[in-house]
Design an enzyme around this catalytic site. Structure first.
Site, PDB file in Angstrom:
ATOM      1  N   LYS A   1      -2.111   5.802   6.540  1.00 45.47           N
ATOM      2  CA  LYS A   1      -2.320   6.611   8.249  1.00 45.47           C
ATOM      3  C   LYS A   1      -2.359   7.602   7.710  1.00 45.47           C
ATOM      4  CE  LYS A   1      -0.125   2.105  10.353  1.00 45.47           C
ATOM      5  NZ  LYS A   1       0.346   1.745   9.160  1.00 45.47           N
TER       6      LYS A   1
ATOM      7  N   CYS B   1      -4.278 -16.063  15.507  1.00 45.93           N
ATOM      8  CA  CYS B   1      -3.416 -15.422  16.770  1.00 45.93           C
ATOM      9  C   CYS B   1      -3.854 -16.138  17.964  1.00 45.93           C
ATOM     10  CB  CYS B   1      -4.777 -13.885  16.922  1.00 45.93           C
ATOM     11  SG  CYS B   1      -4.470 -13.156  15.913  1.00 45.93           S
TER      12      CYS B   1
ATOM     13  N   ASP C   1     -10.338   1.547  13.526  1.00 43.27           N
ATOM     14  CA  ASP C   1     -11.300   1.136  12.330  1.00 43.27           C
ATOM     15  C   ASP C   1     -12.289   0.670  12.445  1.00 43.27           C
ATOM     16  OD1 ASP C   1      -8.580   1.634  11.017  1.00 43.27           O
ATOM     17  OD2 ASP C   1      -7.599  -0.418  11.183  1.00 43.27           O
TER      18      ASP C   1
ATOM     19  N   CYS D   1     -10.647  -6.037  15.797  1.00 40.50           N
ATOM     20  CA  CYS D   1      -9.070  -6.822  15.024  1.00 40.50           C
ATOM     21  C   CYS D   1     -10.206  -5.580  13.822  1.00 40.50           C
ATOM     22  CB  CYS D   1      -9.081  -8.266  15.125  1.00 40.50           C
ATOM     23  SG  CYS D   1      -7.789  -8.281  13.294  1.00 40.50           S
TER      24      CYS D   1
ATOM     25  N   ASP E   1      -6.460   5.474  10.656  1.00 42.12           N
ATOM     26  CA  ASP E   1      -6.113   5.097   9.151  1.00 42.12           C
ATOM     27  C   ASP E   1      -7.912   4.169   8.204  1.00 42.12           C
ATOM     28  OD1 ASP E   1      -4.748   3.116   7.346  1.00 42.12           O
ATOM     29  OD2 ASP E   1      -4.403   1.702   9.041  1.00 42.12           O
TER      30      ASP E   1
ATOM     31  N   ARG F   1       7.444  -0.438   0.916  1.00 42.29           N
ATOM     32  CA  ARG F   1       7.367  -1.320   1.992  1.00 42.29           C
ATOM     33  C   ARG F   1       6.252  -1.621   1.907  1.00 42.29           C
ATOM     34  NH1 ARG F   1       5.979   4.337   3.910  1.00 42.29           N
ATOM     35  NH2 ARG F   1       4.676   5.064   5.002  1.00 42.29           N
TER      36      ARG F   1
ATOM     37  N   ARG G   1      -8.522  -7.488  11.278  1.00 42.92           N
ATOM     38  CA  ARG G   1      -8.651  -7.770  10.251  1.00 42.92           C
ATOM     39  C   ARG G   1      -9.493  -9.311  11.070  1.00 42.92           C
ATOM     40  NH1 ARG G   1      -2.725  -7.863  10.033  1.00 42.92           N
ATOM     41  NH2 ARG G   1      -2.306  -5.304   8.804  1.00 42.92           N
TER      42      ARG G   1
ATOM     43  N   ARG H   1       0.910  -1.444  -0.015  1.00 44.52           N
ATOM     44  CA  ARG H   1      -0.355  -0.249   0.458  1.00 44.52           C
ATOM     45  C   ARG H   1       1.048   1.149  -0.204  1.00 44.52           C
ATOM     46  NH1 ARG H   1      -4.219   0.864   4.482  1.00 44.52           N
ATOM     47  NH2 ARG H   1      -2.217   0.596   5.679  1.00 44.52           N
ATOM     48  N   TYR H   2       2.315   0.959   0.829  1.00 45.57           N
ATOM     49  CA  TYR H   2       2.695   2.265   0.303  1.00 45.57           C
ATOM     50  C   TYR H   2       4.327   2.284   0.005  1.00 45.57           C
ATOM     51  CZ  TYR H   2       0.596   3.679   4.697  1.00 45.57           C
ATOM     52  OH  TYR H   2      -0.707   3.712   5.601  1.00 45.57           O
TER      53      TYR H   2
ATOM     54  N   CYS I   1      -8.638 -10.539  19.657  1.00 47.76           N
ATOM     55  CA  CYS I   1      -9.696  -8.636  19.924  1.00 47.76           C
ATOM     56  C   CYS I   1     -10.952  -8.613  19.686  1.00 47.76           C
ATOM     57  CB  CYS I   1      -8.406  -7.773  19.173  1.00 47.76           C
ATOM     58  SG  CYS I   1      -6.823  -8.481  20.122  1.00 47.76           S
TER      59      CYS I   1
HETATM   60  S1  SF4 Z   1      -5.841  -7.174  16.831  1.00 44.84           S
HETATM   61 FE1  SF4 Z   1      -6.219  -9.117  15.782  1.00 44.84          FE
HETATM   62  S2  SF4 Z   1      -4.332  -9.893  14.991  1.00 44.84           S
HETATM   63 FE2  SF4 Z   1      -3.779  -8.093  16.242  1.00 44.84          FE
HETATM   64  S3  SF4 Z   1      -3.627 -10.233  17.617  1.00 44.84           S
HETATM   65 FE3  SF4 Z   1      -5.580  -9.305  17.766  1.00 44.84          FE
HETATM   66  S4  SF4 Z   1      -6.995 -10.431  17.026  1.00 44.84           S
HETATM   67 FE4  SF4 Z   1      -4.729 -10.866  16.239  1.00 44.84          FE
END
Ligand code: SF4
Length: 412
Positions: free
Chosen positions: A362, A150, A318, A157, A355, A141, A159, A137-138, A154
């Site tokens: 960002k 994971c 996000d 998240c 973002d 990098r 993703r 995207r940049y 979270c």
């Molecule tokens: S934010 Fe998403 S990718 Fe990062 S640790 Fe938490 S669940 Fe996993």
């Protein structure tokens, strides 16, 4: 060595000062797992194997689960990702529905409520992905997605569409193709390994991947983004640190949001990484009832420095589908930044960013310190609200010659 305290939930400081209390280091303790041997408890694979992954386990361990939480947990592994390591579970206060640790990892039915402006891929990663598992995207990098797993999940998240494959995204990174793309693009000088969590790979697999990336001459800089130091500090073994230090310059961005996550176990794990010469930065997400409070955030950033971690970013949450109940306002984020800058060590002040929805990258967001700016002067305010003027230098001024009265020094 700083003072340790026995329980993560002992919020009362001997001084009775809530700010100092937030800054104290505690062990997560053993909680329900008090009969487990030290060897097992400190083994990251044991922790992974004994994660809490469904509503039944959660309710058994925490009968105070609210109806909203239980309804959310029942969707585990069909619609929502759910896993909590025993270690991290011990940081939850079961008596507090608004416990800042609980809010981060226990699902709620509100995650199924989606507003029209929310998205499954709010940062537009999929549309910037030239090969599976790589986001370019940049200009210089790339983001290298290593896995969709994971240690714990979270609730906010970015993703969530892919982690744990709970929504059937069917994520399949293809390391050969990802590495070939980087090798074919000499403009890529920085590779960020993320996921999912790259530190879930075995030492051997991770070493193999890092070696292949290091063998590409134009890759100057490697980074690992990981929440494992806070979800599973047992994973930060001396062997892992010894392996990682072979790949310098290698930086690590960790992720923690609240001072309670910075336990004695986490501090020791971060110390091992720092001793391996790995510069550490922290990324926090601004979350309602978790860290949308200047006192909490100030304690958190100061505590991070005590763990040898530079607070790097505070992200505005996000626009991920089902995250409205956790999203704090930008206004609140700016208020917090105002309370940090100048009020504490500069090293402790992270950059607040949004973002840009859809893939704009960002964008830094700062309180306004430049009040006016013209060809002659800049008018500024400091952290106390005092006003100052700075004379502007005209552009293109030739270098000023030394005044004649300054004599050449005598050579002895
Ligand atoms: S934010 Fe998403 S990718 Fe990062 S640790 Fe938490 S669940 Fe996993």
């Amino acid at each position: 060595m700083q003072a340790d305290n026995s329980s993560a939930n002992g919020d009362e400081s001997p001084s009775g000062n809530p700010f100092q209390s937030l800054k104290e280091f505690h062990s997560a303790g053993r909680g329900f797992w008090r009969d487990v041997s030290d060897a097992d408890w400190n083994d990251w694979r044991w922790q992974l194997k004994h994660r809490i992954t469904n509503a039944g386990q959660l309710q058994r361990l925490m009968p105070t689960l609210t109806p909203e939480e239980f309804a959310g947990a029942k969707l585990a592994n069909t619609r929502l990702a759910l896993a909590i390591t025993p270690y991290f579970f011990n940081l939850i206060d079961p008596a507090d529905e608004h416990c800042p640790v609980r809010l981060q990892v226990i699902p709620r039915i509100e995650e199924t409520h989606t507003a029209s402006w929310e998205m499954s891929d709010p940062c537009g990663e999929d549309s910037h992905s030239p090969v599976p598992g790589l986001v370019h995207r940049y200009p210089d990098r790339v983001l290298f997605l290593v896995t969709d797993r994971c240690a714990a999940y979270c609730r906010y998240c970015t993703r969530s569409r892919l982690v744990s494959n709970a929504t059937g995204y069917d994520f399949h990174p293809e390391f050969d193709k990802q590495i070939a793309y980087i090798a074919a693009h000499p403009e890529i000088r920085d590779v960020l390994l993320s996921g999912g969590d790259p530190l879930l790979l075995s030492d051997d697999k991770l070493e193999n991947l890092l070696s292949r990336l290091r063998a590409i001459p134009h890759v100057e800089f490697l980074r690992i983004g990981s929440r494992i130091p806070t979800f599973l500090p047992q994973r930060i073994t001396p062997e892992l640190c010894a392996m990682l230090k072979k790949f310098h310059p290698l930086f690590m961005s960790i992720h923690s949001n609240h001072p309670r996550e910075l336990t004695t176990e986490v501090r020791d794990a971060l110390g091992r990484l720092a001793d391996a010469g790995i510069p550490l930065g922290n990324q926090s997400v601004l979350l309602k009832h978790v860290n949308d409070d200047a006192t909490v955030m100030k304690a958190h950033v100061q505590k991070l420095l005590m763990c040898r971690v530079k607070p790097y970013y505070i992200y505005q949450c996000d626009l991920i589908s089902g995250s409205a109940h956790l999203r704090a306002s930008v206004r609140k984020g700016l208020e917090i930044m105002e309370q940090l800058r100048g009020h504490t060590t500069g090293y402790a002040v992270p950059q607040y960013v949004i973002d840009a929805p859809g893939g704009g990258g960002k964008i830094p967001v700062n309180p306004e310190y430049v009040l006016s700016h013209n060809a002659d002067r800049v008018v500024l305010r400091n952290y106390e609200g005092k006003i100052f003027e700075y004379p502007e230098a005209p552009d293109g001024t030739p270098l000023v010659k030394p005044p004649k009265e300054i004599e050449e020094p005598e050579l002895v």
